[in-house]
Design a protein around this motif. Sequence first.
Motif, mmCIF file in Angstrom:
data_model
loop_
_atom_site.group_PDB
_atom_site.id
_atom_site.type_symbol
_atom_site.label_atom_id
_atom_site.label_comp_id
_atom_site.label_asym_id
_atom_site.label_seq_id
_atom_site.Cartn_x
_atom_site.Cartn_y
_atom_site.Cartn_z
ATOM 1 N N GLY A 35 -59.884 -1.747 -51.470
ATOM 2 C CA GLY A 35 -60.502 -1.924 -52.782
ATOM 3 C C GLY A 35 -60.815 -0.630 -53.498
ATOM 4 O O GLY A 35 -60.685 -0.545 -54.726
ATOM 5 N N LEU A 36 -61.237 0.395 -52.772
ATOM 6 C CA LEU A 36 -61.565 1.669 -53.409
ATOM 7 C C LEU A 36 -60.341 2.271 -54.096
ATOM 8 O O LEU A 36 -60.400 2.671 -55.263
ATOM 9 C CB LEU A 36 -62.127 2.647 -52.377
ATOM 10 N N LYS A 37 -59.247 2.337 -53.361
ATOM 11 C CA LYS A 37 -58.022 2.870 -53.955
ATOM 12 C C LYS A 37 -57.514 1.929 -55.050
ATOM 13 O O LYS A 37 -56.951 2.370 -56.047
ATOM 14 C CB LYS A 37 -56.947 3.079 -52.884
ATOM 15 N N GLY A 38 -57.708 0.634 -54.846
ATOM 16 C CA GLY A 38 -57.284 -0.325 -55.853
ATOM 17 C C GLY A 38 -58.001 -0.115 -57.180
ATOM 18 O O GLY A 38 -57.373 -0.140 -58.245
ATOM 19 N N MET A 39 -59.301 0.107 -57.141
ATOM 20 C CA MET A 39 -60.055 0.343 -58.382
ATOM 21 C C MET A 39 -59.594 1.611 -59.069
ATOM 22 O O MET A 39 -59.532 1.668 -60.305
ATOM 23 C CB MET A 39 -61.554 0.427 -58.079
ATOM 24 N N ALA A 40 -59.242 2.623 -58.306
ATOM 25 C CA ALA A 40 -58.745 3.864 -58.911
ATOM 26 C C ALA A 40 -57.437 3.605 -59.653
ATOM 27 O O ALA A 40 -57.229 4.111 -60.764
ATOM 28 C CB ALA A 40 -58.538 4.928 -57.828
ATOM 29 N N VAL A 41 -56.553 2.799 -59.049
ATOM 30 C CA VAL A 41 -55.287 2.465 -59.713
ATOM 31 C C VAL A 41 -55.532 1.618 -60.946
ATOM 32 O O VAL A 41 -54.902 1.814 -61.995
ATOM 33 C CB VAL A 41 -54.342 1.728 -58.727
ATOM 34 N N ILE A 42 -56.454 0.683 -60.862
ATOM 35 C CA ILE A 42 -56.762 -0.186 -62.014
ATOM 36 C C ILE A 42 -57.224 0.646 -63.202
ATOM 37 O O ILE A 42 -56.774 0.456 -64.331
ATOM 38 C CB ILE A 42 -57.833 -1.219 -61.619
ATOM 39 N N ARG A 43 -58.133 1.576 -62.966
ATOM 40 C CA ARG A 43 -58.665 2.385 -64.064
ATOM 41 C C ARG A 43 -57.604 3.311 -64.660
ATOM 42 O O ARG A 43 -57.576 3.541 -65.864
ATOM 43 C CB ARG A 43 -59.855 3.205 -63.562
ATOM 44 N N GLU A 44 -56.744 3.831 -63.792
ATOM 45 C CA GLU A 44 -55.742 4.783 -64.271
ATOM 46 C C GLU A 44 -54.541 4.108 -64.909
ATOM 47 O O GLU A 44 -54.045 4.557 -65.951
ATOM 48 C CB GLU A 44 -55.275 5.664 -63.114
ATOM 49 N N GLU A 45 -54.061 3.019 -64.309
ATOM 50 C CA GLU A 45 -52.797 2.416 -64.726
ATOM 51 C C GLU A 45 -52.947 1.223 -65.661
ATOM 52 O O GLU A 45 -52.003 0.883 -66.380
ATOM 53 C CB GLU A 45 -51.995 1.988 -63.488
ATOM 54 N N LYS A 46 -54.107 0.545 -65.638
ATOM 55 C CA LYS A 46 -54.326 -0.665 -66.449
ATOM 56 C C LYS A 46 -53.149 -1.644 -66.287
ATOM 57 O O LYS A 46 -52.420 -1.945 -67.241
ATOM 58 C CB LYS A 46 -54.503 -0.310 -67.923
ATOM 59 N N PRO A 47 -52.940 -2.181 -65.082
ATOM 60 C CA PRO A 47 -51.808 -3.092 -64.859
ATOM 61 C C PRO A 47 -51.958 -4.386 -65.648
ATOM 62 O O PRO A 47 -53.043 -4.701 -66.171
ATOM 63 C CB PRO A 47 -51.873 -3.347 -63.343
ATOM 64 N N ASP A 48 -50.887 -5.153 -65.725
ATOM 65 C CA ASP A 48 -50.916 -6.428 -66.435
ATOM 66 C C ASP A 48 -51.607 -7.518 -65.622
ATOM 67 O O ASP A 48 -52.085 -8.505 -66.194
ATOM 68 C CB ASP A 48 -49.488 -6.883 -66.769
ATOM 69 N N LEU A 49 -51.656 -7.362 -64.305
ATOM 70 C CA LEU A 49 -52.272 -8.356 -63.439
ATOM 71 C C LEU A 49 -52.565 -7.705 -62.097
ATOM 72 O O LEU A 49 -51.854 -6.796 -61.666
ATOM 73 C CB LEU A 49 -51.341 -9.562 -63.262
ATOM 74 N N VAL A 50 -53.610 -8.189 -61.423
ATOM 75 C CA VAL A 50 -53.983 -7.664 -60.105
ATOM 76 C C VAL A 50 -54.021 -8.820 -59.106
ATOM 77 O O VAL A 50 -54.684 -9.837 -59.346
ATOM 78 C CB VAL A 50 -55.360 -6.968 -60.132
ATOM 79 N N LEU A 51 -53.300 -8.667 -58.004
ATOM 80 C CA LEU A 51 -53.387 -9.568 -56.861
ATOM 81 C C LEU A 51 -54.221 -8.873 -55.799
ATOM 82 O O LEU A 51 -53.880 -7.763 -55.377
ATOM 83 C CB LEU A 51 -51.997 -9.890 -56.310
ATOM 84 N N CYS A 52 -55.289 -9.511 -55.365
ATOM 85 C CA CYS A 52 -56.245 -8.809 -54.508
ATOM 86 C C CYS A 52 -56.613 -9.640 -53.280
ATOM 87 O O CYS A 52 -57.049 -10.789 -53.401
ATOM 88 C CB CYS A 52 -57.506 -8.485 -55.309
ATOM 89 N N ASP A 53 -56.433 -9.053 -52.106
ATOM 90 C CA ASP A 53 -56.905 -9.666 -50.866
ATOM 91 C C ASP A 53 -58.430 -9.704 -50.894
ATOM 92 O O ASP A 53 -59.075 -8.933 -51.612
ATOM 93 C CB ASP A 53 -56.393 -8.838 -49.683
ATOM 94 N N ILE A 54 -59.015 -10.614 -50.117
ATOM 95 C CA ILE A 54 -60.476 -10.722 -50.073
ATOM 96 C C ILE A 54 -61.061 -9.853 -48.972
ATOM 97 O O ILE A 54 -61.936 -9.025 -49.210
ATOM 98 C CB ILE A 54 -60.906 -12.191 -49.872
#
Length: 285
Positions: A35-54
């Motif tokens: 999740g930590l690395k995922g949030m960094a990618v979300i903020r930087e890349e602004k993807p069209d959709l996120v699939l996230c494990d729980i």
Amino acid sequence: MSRRILVIEDNAMNLALMTYVLEAFGCTVLSAPDGLKGMAVIREEKPDLVLCDIQMPLMDGYAVAREMKQDRTTAAIPLIAVTASAMLGDRERMIEAGFDGYLSKPIDPATLMNDLAPFLERKSHAVGTAHTGAGAFPVPPQDDTQRAPASTALIPTHTILVVDDEPLNLRLKCSLLEPMGYRVITAAGMAHGLALARQHRPDLIISDVGLHPDAGGFDLIRQLKADLAVQHIPVVFITATHRNPVWEAEGLRLGARRFLYRPLDSDELLREIQACLQHDGPEPR
């Protein structure tokens, strides 16, 4: 324009499978192992959709959802939970955290893009408002007329035998080929592959070169070409380890239609398969 989808998943096999399927449908896949690395990618890349494990180390899916939806710059990005353990009450907890929907593991490659379509369409019309919760979790369309077409260029009646001693490679081939309309049968070694070829008479055989433990791909093709009942079946070799002109020349001499190298773009592989099945593609290479 290619859809950009971020997959946050700590299981390498699950990540590889989802990546393979999404890329087969033309998506650009970004990935993060937690999740930590995922949030960094979300903020930087602004993807069209996120699939996230729980369930993930460092920062779980619920924390990702809360952080995403509290940030005005990322709140409108559709966030889909991917979970193998959806229990009673989990749906409400996911909505409360900020998820827009969820998919159950194991992922079904044949319906994945159809399941994601409503969220991608909504993202294209989003105005940057925060997640409301109450209107979350729309039901994906189930009518076959609304499904995303797999491919109108491929004939859905072909059977392909895939021979590989790596279970992940077998799963990846199935996830790519089955949504395209192909019937796929798999074998984990030469002897099993030969038996299935004689039993099912597939339209195409895709084989690894270095099969274990019984024998290799070259042994398989020799046996096939010596059997009048199956010698006509085209064979395609795919390898990551036998990257040598001598090996390639030997494979083609034995009768392979193609000798391809990993990593291989999924669109390229589909084109090669279609050419082999139609018998009107470029000369063997």
